[in-house]
Write a protein that holds these residues in place. Structure first.
Motif, PDB file in Angstrom:
ATOM      1  N   THR A   8       0.729  -1.069  -0.033  1.00  0.00           N
ATOM      2  CA  THR A   8       0.071   0.025  -0.097  1.00  0.00           C
ATOM      3  C   THR A   8       0.678   1.015  -0.074  1.00  0.00           C
ATOM      4  O   THR A   8       0.371   2.195  -0.840  1.00  0.00           O
ATOM      5  CB  THR A   8      -1.067   0.266   1.115  1.00  0.00           C
ATOM      6  OG1 THR A   8      -1.645  -1.114   1.454  1.00  0.00           O
ATOM      7  CG2 THR A   8      -1.608   1.792   0.946  1.00  0.00           C
ATOM      8  N   LYS A  11       1.911   1.660  -3.202  1.00  0.00           N
ATOM      9  CA  LYS A  11       1.435   1.963  -4.227  1.00  0.00           C
ATOM     10  C   LYS A  11       1.392   3.818  -4.117  1.00  0.00           C
ATOM     11  O   LYS A  11       0.871   4.189  -4.673  1.00  0.00           O
ATOM     12  CB  LYS A  11      -0.250   1.049  -4.297  1.00  0.00           C
ATOM     13  CG  LYS A  11      -1.390   1.757  -5.255  1.00  0.00           C
ATOM     14  CD  LYS A  11      -1.847   0.367  -4.759  1.00  0.00           C
ATOM     15  CE  LYS A  11      -3.477   1.233  -5.811  1.00  0.00           C
ATOM     16  NZ  LYS A  11      -4.911   0.229  -5.484  1.00  0.00           N
ATOM     17  N   HIS A  42      -4.732   5.931   5.190  1.00  0.00           N
ATOM     18  CA  HIS A  42      -3.567   5.453   5.357  1.00  0.00           C
ATOM     19  C   HIS A  42      -3.228   5.475   7.243  1.00  0.00           C
ATOM     20  O   HIS A  42      -3.080   4.292   7.708  1.00  0.00           O
ATOM     21  CB  HIS A  42      -2.967   5.568   4.433  1.00  0.00           C
ATOM     22  CG  HIS A  42      -1.326   5.060   4.561  1.00  0.00           C
ATOM     23  ND1 HIS A  42      -1.146   4.171   4.324  1.00  0.00           N
ATOM     24  CD2 HIS A  42      -0.234   5.170   4.836  1.00  0.00           C
ATOM     25  CE1 HIS A  42      -0.084   3.625   4.797  1.00  0.00           C
ATOM     26  NE2 HIS A  42       0.892   4.471   4.851  1.00  0.00           N
ATOM     27  N   ASP A  47      -6.426  -0.333   4.855  1.00  0.00           N
ATOM     28  CA  ASP A  47      -5.477  -0.620   3.756  1.00  0.00           C
ATOM     29  C   ASP A  47      -6.922  -0.577   2.826  1.00  0.00           C
ATOM     30  O   ASP A  47      -6.510   0.007   1.450  1.00  0.00           O
ATOM     31  CB  ASP A  47      -4.455  -1.987   4.151  1.00  0.00           C
ATOM     32  CG  ASP A  47      -3.583  -1.417   4.669  1.00  0.00           C
ATOM     33  OD1 ASP A  47      -3.234  -0.284   4.446  1.00  0.00           O
ATOM     34  OD2 ASP A  47      -2.661  -3.010   4.784  1.00  0.00           O
ATOM     35  N   THR A  50      -7.446   2.648   2.183  1.00  0.00           N
ATOM     36  CA  THR A  50      -6.289   3.051   0.782  1.00  0.00           C
ATOM     37  C   THR A  50      -6.096   3.617  -0.502  1.00  0.00           C
ATOM     38  O   THR A  50      -6.517   3.640  -0.979  1.00  0.00           O
ATOM     39  CB  THR A  50      -5.126   3.044   2.308  1.00  0.00           C
ATOM     40  OG1 THR A  50      -5.209   3.626   3.132  1.00  0.00           O
ATOM     41  CG2 THR A  50      -3.941   3.228   1.066  1.00  0.00           C
ATOM     42  N   ASN A  51      -6.421   1.320  -0.142  1.00  0.00           N
ATOM     43  CA  ASN A  51      -6.098   1.431  -1.989  1.00  0.00           C
ATOM     44  C   ASN A  51      -7.568   1.710  -2.653  1.00  0.00           C
ATOM     45  O   ASN A  51      -6.898   1.664  -4.115  1.00  0.00           O
ATOM     46  CB  ASN A  51      -6.645  -0.567  -1.763  1.00  0.00           C
ATOM     47  CG  ASN A  51      -4.768  -1.280  -1.289  1.00  0.00           C
ATOM     48  OD1 ASN A  51      -3.591  -0.554  -2.071  1.00  0.00           O
ATOM     49  ND2 ASN A  51      -4.497  -1.692  -0.065  1.00  0.00           N
TER      50      ASN A  51
END
Length: 62
Positions: A8, A11, A42, A47, A50-51
């Protein structure tokens, strides 16, 4: 950091670099909104959110 957290973080770095290179305009503005939401998620160690926001930011820049 767990492997998922590392992925993450990588990314986030990748999306931020793409945002930095993007020309100014509505796509960049939309991507920034999603990137900021990703930063917030984040910090909260969420996660999945966030993604999701990073994917939305990438899509906005496309």
């Amino acid at each position: 950091m767990t492997p998922d957290q590392t992925k993450t973080a990588e990314k986030m770095t990748s999306v931020k670099a793409a945002w930095d290179k993007a020309p100014s305009g509505p796509k960049k503005d939309a991507a920034l909104k999603h990137y900021r939401a990703a930063e917030t998620a984040h910090k909260a160690k969420n996660d999945a959110e966030t993604n999701k926001e990073l994917d939305a930011a990438s899509h906005a820049l496309a």
